[in-house]
Design an enzyme around this catalytic site. Structure first.
Site, PDB file in Angstrom:
ATOM      1  N   TYR A  74      51.893 117.108  61.381  1.00 15.68           N
ATOM      2  CA  TYR A  74      52.867 116.177  61.974  1.00 15.68           C
ATOM      3  C   TYR A  74      53.489 116.788  63.235  1.00 15.68           C
ATOM      4  O   TYR A  74      53.512 116.157  64.303  1.00 15.68           O
ATOM      5  CB  TYR A  74      53.945 115.830  60.948  1.00 15.68           C
ATOM      6  CG  TYR A  74      55.102 115.038  61.519  1.00 15.68           C
ATOM      7  CD1 TYR A  74      54.956 113.700  61.856  1.00 15.68           C
ATOM      8  CD2 TYR A  74      56.350 115.642  61.714  1.00 15.68           C
ATOM      9  CE1 TYR A  74      56.030 112.976  62.382  1.00 15.68           C
ATOM     10  CE2 TYR A  74      57.422 114.927  62.232  1.00 15.68           C
ATOM     11  CZ  TYR A  74      57.255 113.602  62.565  1.00 15.68           C
ATOM     12  OH  TYR A  74      58.312 112.894  63.093  1.00 15.68           O
TER      13      TYR A  74
ATOM     14  N   TRP B   9      65.595 115.271  60.780  1.00 12.16           N
ATOM     15  CA  TRP B   9      66.047 114.866  59.442  1.00 12.16           C
ATOM     16  C   TRP B   9      66.761 113.504  59.503  1.00 12.16           C
ATOM     17  O   TRP B   9      67.893 113.341  59.030  1.00 12.16           O
ATOM     18  CB  TRP B   9      66.997 115.904  58.865  1.00 12.16           C
ATOM     19  CG  TRP B   9      66.433 117.243  58.555  1.00 12.16           C
ATOM     20  CD1 TRP B   9      65.314 117.830  59.075  1.00 12.16           C
ATOM     21  CD2 TRP B   9      66.994 118.228  57.640  1.00 12.16           C
ATOM     22  NE1 TRP B   9      65.142 119.094  58.560  1.00 12.16           N
ATOM     23  CE2 TRP B   9      66.159 119.361  57.679  1.00 12.16           C
ATOM     24  CE3 TRP B   9      68.119 118.245  56.827  1.00 12.16           C
ATOM     25  CZ2 TRP B   9      66.410 120.494  56.920  1.00 12.16           C
ATOM     26  CZ3 TRP B   9      68.372 119.387  56.065  1.00 12.16           C
ATOM     27  CH2 TRP B   9      67.522 120.500  56.114  1.00 12.16           C
TER      28      TRP B   9
ATOM     29  N   ASP C 123      50.301  97.429  67.840  1.00 14.86           N
ATOM     30  CA  ASP C 123      49.734  98.664  67.306  1.00 14.86           C
ATOM     31  C   ASP C 123      49.494  99.596  68.494  1.00 14.86           C
ATOM     32  O   ASP C 123      48.637  99.318  69.342  1.00 14.86           O
ATOM     33  CB  ASP C 123      48.411  98.343  66.583  1.00 14.86           C
ATOM     34  CG  ASP C 123      47.771  99.577  65.978  1.00 14.86           C
ATOM     35  OD1 ASP C 123      48.153 100.709  66.353  1.00 14.86           O
ATOM     36  OD2 ASP C 123      46.882  99.412  65.129  1.00 14.86           O
TER      37      ASP C 123
HETATM   38  N1  LIG Z   1      62.290 110.423  60.040  1.00 16.84           N
HETATM   39  C1  LIG Z   1      62.625 111.628  60.478  1.00 16.84           C
HETATM   40  O1  LIG Z   1      63.150 112.455  59.735  1.00 16.84           O
HETATM   41  C2  LIG Z   1      62.362 111.984  61.916  1.00 16.84           C
HETATM   42  C3  LIG Z   1      62.740 113.260  62.363  1.00 16.84           C
HETATM   43  C4  LIG Z   1      62.511 113.590  63.686  1.00 16.84           C
HETATM   44  C5  LIG Z   1      61.923 112.687  64.546  1.00 16.84           C
HETATM   45  N2  LIG Z   1      61.545 111.463  64.079  1.00 16.84           N
HETATM   46  C6  LIG Z   1      60.910 110.522  65.010  1.00 16.84           C
HETATM   47  O2  LIG Z   1      61.797 109.442  65.213  1.00 16.84           O
HETATM   48  C7  LIG Z   1      61.058 108.242  65.439  1.00 16.84           C
HETATM   49  C8  LIG Z   1      61.580 107.142  64.526  1.00 16.84           C
HETATM   50  O3  LIG Z   1      61.427 107.582  63.183  1.00 16.84           O
HETATM   51  P1  LIG Z   1      61.908 106.737  61.936  1.00 16.84           P
HETATM   52  O4  LIG Z   1      62.589 107.674  61.033  1.00 16.84           O
HETATM   53  O5  LIG Z   1      62.559 105.472  62.363  1.00 16.84           O
HETATM   54  O6  LIG Z   1      60.482 106.428  61.274  1.00 16.84           O
HETATM   55  P2  LIG Z   1      59.964 105.125  60.547  1.00 16.84           P
HETATM   56  O7  LIG Z   1      61.065 104.462  59.808  1.00 16.84           O
HETATM   57  O8  LIG Z   1      58.743 105.557  59.816  1.00 16.84           O
HETATM   58  O9  LIG Z   1      59.574 104.190  61.777  1.00 16.84           O
HETATM   59  C9  LIG Z   1      58.412 104.392  62.527  1.00 16.84           C
HETATM   60  C10 LIG Z   1      57.790 103.060  62.736  1.00 16.84           C
HETATM   61  O10 LIG Z   1      56.565 103.236  63.461  1.00 16.84           O
HETATM   62  C11 LIG Z   1      55.666 102.278  62.971  1.00 16.84           C
HETATM   63  N3  LIG Z   1      54.268 102.608  63.262  1.00 16.84           N
HETATM   64  C12 LIG Z   1      53.436 103.439  62.576  1.00 16.84           C
HETATM   65  N4  LIG Z   1      52.217 103.422  63.129  1.00 16.84           N
HETATM   66  C13 LIG Z   1      52.274 102.566  64.181  1.00 16.84           C
HETATM   67  C14 LIG Z   1      51.340 102.107  65.120  1.00 16.84           C
HETATM   68  N5  LIG Z   1      50.081 102.531  65.117  1.00 16.84           N
HETATM   69  N6  LIG Z   1      51.744 101.207  66.055  1.00 16.84           N
HETATM   70  C15 LIG Z   1      53.022 100.746  66.075  1.00 16.84           C
HETATM   71  N7  LIG Z   1      53.952 101.130  65.196  1.00 16.84           N
HETATM   72  C16 LIG Z   1      53.586 102.036  64.258  1.00 16.84           C
HETATM   73  C17 LIG Z   1      55.915 102.225  61.491  1.00 16.84           C
HETATM   74  O11 LIG Z   1      55.450 100.991  60.970  1.00 16.84           O
HETATM   75  P3  LIG Z   1      54.738 100.941  59.520  1.00 16.84           P
HETATM   76  O12 LIG Z   1      55.687 101.626  58.580  1.00 16.84           O
HETATM   77  O13 LIG Z   1      54.577  99.483  59.302  1.00 16.84           O
HETATM   78  O14 LIG Z   1      53.441 101.675  59.679  1.00 16.84           O
HETATM   79  C18 LIG Z   1      57.431 102.370  61.419  1.00 16.84           C
HETATM   80  O15 LIG Z   1      58.072 101.106  61.342  1.00 16.84           O
HETATM   81  C19 LIG Z   1      59.591 108.606  65.202  1.00 16.84           C
HETATM   82  O16 LIG Z   1      58.965 108.788  66.449  1.00 16.84           O
HETATM   83  C20 LIG Z   1      59.651 109.920  64.453  1.00 16.84           C
HETATM   84  O17 LIG Z   1      58.521 110.727  64.713  1.00 16.84           O
HETATM   85  C21 LIG Z   1      61.774 111.094  62.795  1.00 16.84           C
END
Ligand SMILES: NC(=O)c1ccc[n+]([C@@H]2O[C@H](COP(=O)([O-])OP(=O)(O)OC[C@H]3O[C@@H](n4cnc5c(N)ncnc54)[C@H](OP(=O)(O)O)[C@@H]3O)[C@@H](O)[C@H]2O)c1
Length: 286
Positions: free
Chosen positions: A121, A146, A34
């Site tokens: 966010y 996205w 975490d």
């Molecule tokens: N998704 C998008 O459209 C998007 C766009 C631009 C940038 N990003 C960035 O890209 C990165 C990866 O995104 P993604 O799409 O793979 O998102 P994701 O599928 O939501 O993965 C993020 C992971 O972080 C974990 N997490 C949340 N709180 C945490 C904590 N306190 N300690 C450790 N882990 C934690 C979540 O676990 P739980 O689900 O179990 O909480 C989840 O598995 C992120 O940094 C995001 O901000 C995403």
């Protein structure tokens, strides 16, 4: 190369993991580490001793962040600061977002453009960029947009726009906004790019998104066409007439990786090409 990944349980982590097979990978999901716990972060990073940290952990629920800004700040800002503060000699890659921009410039955003997030966010991810910079100079910030992938690390279907459109369209007509434009990015192409960044350990700010720009409406139609379904079920709607959401979205915020390309990194493929490569896996995940 010893590579430690935070947030490895998510959709990006799931695509990163197989690409790290040739490396010494330490994949940490939320349960294992975490990032809001500074003592745990310090202990785990110290004992793992990575060469590179890919910090992907974040609270990515954009509307959720708006409703609970305390949790958003704790995860996105404090979590990032904790990781950067414990990075030691490791090179850190922080995954950030197009939502640091307000989307009013009327053109794609480059790495040097002024930021102005319009929702919690985006504000927390921007503060996280600043917090990371305050702790370590051995840092690359990779802004993407996205994101969509097939599965999370557990093999469960990932939650993202592509999956929502496929599910929603199976139920009937679907209203999709045509006045929000961005750079949809497949997690697989992002994972390749981030690995290239890790191998070169190049510090700086980089926009890392599939090339081109598309509205959510046209993207939804392309998703259904690619899946062999009827794109006619999608109806264009203006954001002001759509179901209200807790958080505002930037109207026009495609990412242009001028800085990425000028350092000699390969441009990411065009969004339509990425979608065609990603769709079979997404359809298979169901
Ligand atoms: N998704 C998008 O459209 C998007 C766009 C631009 C940038 N990003 C960035 O890209 C990165 C990866 O995104 P993604 O799409 O793979 O998102 P994701 O599928 O939501 O993965 C993020 C992971 O972080 C974990 N997490 C949340 N709180 C945490 C904590 N306190 N300690 C450790 N882990 C934690 C979540 O676990 P739980 O689900 O179990 O909480 C989840 O598995 C992120 O940094 C995001 O901000 C995403």
């Amino acid at each position: 190369m010893r590579v430690l990944v935070t947030g490895a349980g998510g959709q990006f982590g799931a695509e990163l993991a197989p690409r790290l097979a040739a490396h010494d990978a330490v994949l940490l999901d939320h349960e294992t580490l975490d990032v809001t716990d500074p003592i745990a972060v310090e202990g785990v990073l110290e004992s793992a001793g990575p060469d590179v940290i890919i910090h992907a952990a974040a609270w990515t629920d954009v509307d959720g962040c708006e409703v609970d800004p305390g949790r958003a700040r704790a995860t996105n800002v404090d979590g990032t600061r904790n990781v950067a503060a414990a990075a030691g000699a490791a090179f850190m890659i922080f995954i950030s977002t197009d939502y640091v921009f307000d989307g009013t410039a009327g053109r794609a955003y480059t790495e040097t453009d002024e930021t102005n997030p319009v929702q919690v966010y985006g504000r927390t991810k921007l503060e996280a960029e600043q917090a990371a910079r305050g702790e370590t100079a051995s840092l690359a910030i990779a802004r993407t947009a996205w994101l969509y992938g097939a599965r999370t690390a557990t093999g469960a279907p990932a939650k993202n726009f592509v999956a929502s459109i496929l599910r929603g369209a199976a139920r009937g007509p679907l209203d999709v906004v045509d006045d929000q434009v961005g750079s949809p990015t497949w997690t697989g192409d992002l994972a390749d790019a981030v690995l290239a960044l890790a191998e070169r350990r190049m510090s700086g700010m980089f926009h890392v998104a599939n090339a081109g720009a598309v509205s959510r409406y046209d993207f939804a139609r392309a998703i259904l066409e690619g899946a062999g379904r009827d794109p006619g079920v999608v109806r264009a709607v203006a954001t002001k007439d759509a179901t209200p959401r807790a958080a505002a979205r930037p109207p026009y915020a495609p990412l242009d990786g001028v800085g990425w390309r000028s350092e000699g990194f390969d441009p990411l493929p065009e969004w339509r090409d990425a979608l065609s490569r990603a769709l079979p896996g997404i359809l298979d995940a169901g």
